[in-house]
Design a protein around this motif. Structure first.
Motif, mmCIF file in Angstrom:
data_model
loop_
_atom_site.group_PDB
_atom_site.id
_atom_site.type_symbol
_atom_site.label_atom_id
_atom_site.label_comp_id
_atom_site.label_asym_id
_atom_site.label_seq_id
_atom_site.Cartn_x
_atom_site.Cartn_y
_atom_site.Cartn_z
ATOM 1 N N ASP A 67 -131.139 71.085 37.375
ATOM 2 C CA ASP A 67 -131.395 70.424 38.707
ATOM 3 C C ASP A 67 -131.087 68.905 38.756
ATOM 4 N N LEU A 68 -131.571 68.337 37.794
ATOM 5 C CA LEU A 68 -131.164 66.669 37.928
ATOM 6 C C LEU A 68 -129.856 66.213 37.380
ATOM 7 N N MET A 69 -129.200 67.422 36.485
ATOM 8 C CA MET A 69 -127.996 66.817 36.191
ATOM 9 C C MET A 69 -126.939 67.117 37.408
ATOM 10 N N LYS A 70 -127.333 68.276 38.286
ATOM 11 C CA LYS A 70 -126.459 68.541 39.352
ATOM 12 C C LYS A 70 -126.587 67.333 40.229
ATOM 13 N N ASN A 71 -127.903 66.801 40.680
ATOM 14 C CA ASN A 71 -128.156 65.795 41.590
ATOM 15 C C ASN A 71 -127.359 64.401 40.989
ATOM 16 N N LEU A 72 -127.564 64.285 39.997
ATOM 17 C CA LEU A 72 -126.643 63.066 39.237
ATOM 18 C C LEU A 72 -125.013 63.245 39.489
ATOM 19 N N ALA A 73 -124.817 64.388 39.452
ATOM 20 C CA ALA A 73 -123.299 64.517 39.505
ATOM 21 C C ALA A 73 -122.770 64.536 41.198
ATOM 22 N N GLN A 74 -123.904 64.899 41.929
ATOM 23 C CA GLN A 74 -123.375 64.632 43.326
ATOM 24 C C GLN A 74 -123.543 63.135 43.632
ATOM 25 N N ASP A 75 -124.674 62.595 43.138
ATOM 26 C CA ASP A 75 -124.675 61.164 43.547
ATOM 27 C C ASP A 75 -123.595 60.453 42.890
#
Length: 133
Positions: A67-75
């Motif tokens: 989830d954190l990696m997904k958020n990082l990619a979106q950010d």
């Protein structure tokens, strides 16, 4: 039926006492192995519980990391879009082309290059595949 004599009763009584004594000794000596077996079963049960707990924690860790990696990619994509959108107004005209491709491809560094890499030298093959003349 015959009458039982006193000797037969004595032999029966001695056999009964010997049987109880032997049974007591067998129970006493096997009791230690039963305790050890119960202790081993308890340790095995505890180890299985620990493994299940660690597995649950590991699954939770990887779910959160995903989830954190997904958020990082979106950010990162939002940040890159922000730079691309504001570059038209903030950068001088000669530097605007840096972000010009952003509207078509927001992550140009992730697209494959069209030119194939060369895996040979100018002189020909080298190493094992070199033909000797």
């Amino acid at each position: 039926m015959q009458n039982w004599s006193e000797e037969m009763w004595q032999i029966l009584l001695i056999g009964l006492i010997a049987g109880f004594f032997i049974g007591y000794l067998v129970a006493r000596f096997t009791n230690g192995s039963v305790r050890a077996q119960k202790q081993t079963q308890q340790e095995l049960r505890q180890a299985n519980e620990t493994i299940a707990e660690q597995k649950e924690q590991l699954e939770k860790h990887f779910t959160e990391a995903s989830d954190l990696m997904k958020n990082l990619a979106q950010d990162y994509q939002k940040l890159y879009q922000h730079f691309a959108n504001t570059s038209t107004t903030l950068l001088p005209d000669n530097q605007k082309e840096i972000f010009a491709l952003t509207q078509e491809n927001p992550t140009p560094h992730l697209t494959p290059k069209k030119e194939q890499p060369k895996d040979y030298s100018e002189e020909g093959s080298s190493g094992l595949f070199k033909h000797e003349s």
